[in-house]
Design a protein around this motif. Structure first.
Motif, PDB file in Angstrom:
ATOM      1  N   VAL A   1      37.088 -74.015 -62.318  1.00  0.00           N
ATOM      2  CA  VAL A   1      37.256 -74.755 -63.572  1.00  0.00           C
ATOM      3  C   VAL A   1      36.303 -74.218 -64.636  1.00  0.00           C
ATOM      4  O   VAL A   1      36.694 -73.988 -65.782  1.00  0.00           O
TER       5      VAL A   1
ATOM      6  N   THR B   1      37.446 -70.792 -65.862  1.00  0.00           N
ATOM      7  CA  THR B   1      38.654 -70.916 -66.677  1.00  0.00           C
ATOM      8  C   THR B   1      38.311 -71.462 -68.056  1.00  0.00           C
ATOM      9  O   THR B   1      38.808 -70.964 -69.077  1.00  0.00           O
TER      10      THR B   1
ATOM     11  N   THR C   1      44.597 -67.795 -64.310  1.00  0.00           N
ATOM     12  CA  THR C   1      43.578 -68.062 -63.300  1.00  0.00           C
ATOM     13  C   THR C   1      44.241 -67.976 -61.932  1.00  0.00           C
ATOM     14  O   THR C   1      45.281 -68.587 -61.707  1.00  0.00           O
TER      15      THR C   1
ATOM     16  N   VAL D   1      42.235 -76.893 -62.010  1.00  0.00           N
ATOM     17  CA  VAL D   1      42.419 -75.998 -63.168  1.00  0.00           C
ATOM     18  C   VAL D   1      43.574 -76.500 -64.029  1.00  0.00           C
ATOM     19  O   VAL D   1      43.493 -76.492 -65.263  1.00  0.00           O
TER      20      VAL D   1
END
Length: 193
Positions: free
Chosen positions: A16, A19, A34, A45
């Motif tokens: 996370v 990203t 991702t 995500v």
């Protein structure tokens, strides 16, 4: 322009975080792809991307997930437009002293909350608090009622793993410490139990 974030093998919340950094560096209209290798990272995500109002598509290739995220003119630094109230639940009982009484108090608190007119935006569960969201919990009916009324219910994935309860989660969804921290910092008011 496309940016690839290879987050395979990375522990929560790193997929996370990586990203979000890639999205912040991206110009409007760009895309971040991702790559993760497990469902929890995929879901976390995807939640991040949706909370930032980005378009999201997930493609599975073998055991890997390719998450295509398109930024469409929304600032990547905003987590939520209406964070509201958040309750952080850190244990499966309320107060100190008798465990049996504490469990009864927590069950009564959640039932009262579910029946009340004022409800929080989110319930965040960490440590033994995650047990309340799992199979066999006497608080499930109250939590399901809150979820149906629009309360977002999030349980820490690391905590569920620790208690070996990930497969027994019955209400809400699994999240990570990065998302929990973001929700706490963005909230107008946080109540900790």
């Amino acid at each position: 322009m496309e940016t690839t974030v290879d987050a395979r093998g990375l522990a929560c919340p790193q997929p996370v975080i990586n990203t979000k950094k890639a999205l912040e560096a991206l110009k409007d209209g760009g895309e971040v792809v991702t790559i993760v290798d497990n469902e929890v990272a995929r879901d976390n995500v995807v939640k991040l991307a949706r909370s930032l109002d980005c378009a999201v598509e997930v493609e599975q290739r073998g055991t890997d997930y390719y998450i295509h995220i398109r930024k469409e003119g929304v600032p990547a630094t905003q987590l939520s437009l209406h964070p509201g109230q958040v309750i952080l639940i850190t244990a499966d009982s309320l107060g100190r002293g008798s465990q049996e009484l504490g469990e009864l108090l927590m069950r009564n608190f959640l039932q009262t909350l579910a029946e009340g007119e004022v409800i929080p935006r989110r319930l965040l569960f960490i440590n033994s608090g995650v047990k309340l969201c799992c199979e066999g919990s006497p608080a499930l009916a109250s939590l399901l009622s809150l979820e149906q009324r629009g309360v977002e219910i999030l349980s820490c994935g690391t905590c569920l793993d620790y208690y070996q309860l990930k497969e027994k989660l019955c209400v809400g969804s699994i999240t990570n410490m990065y998302t929990i921290m973001e929700h706490l910092l963005a909230a107008e008011k946080v109540i900790t139990l």
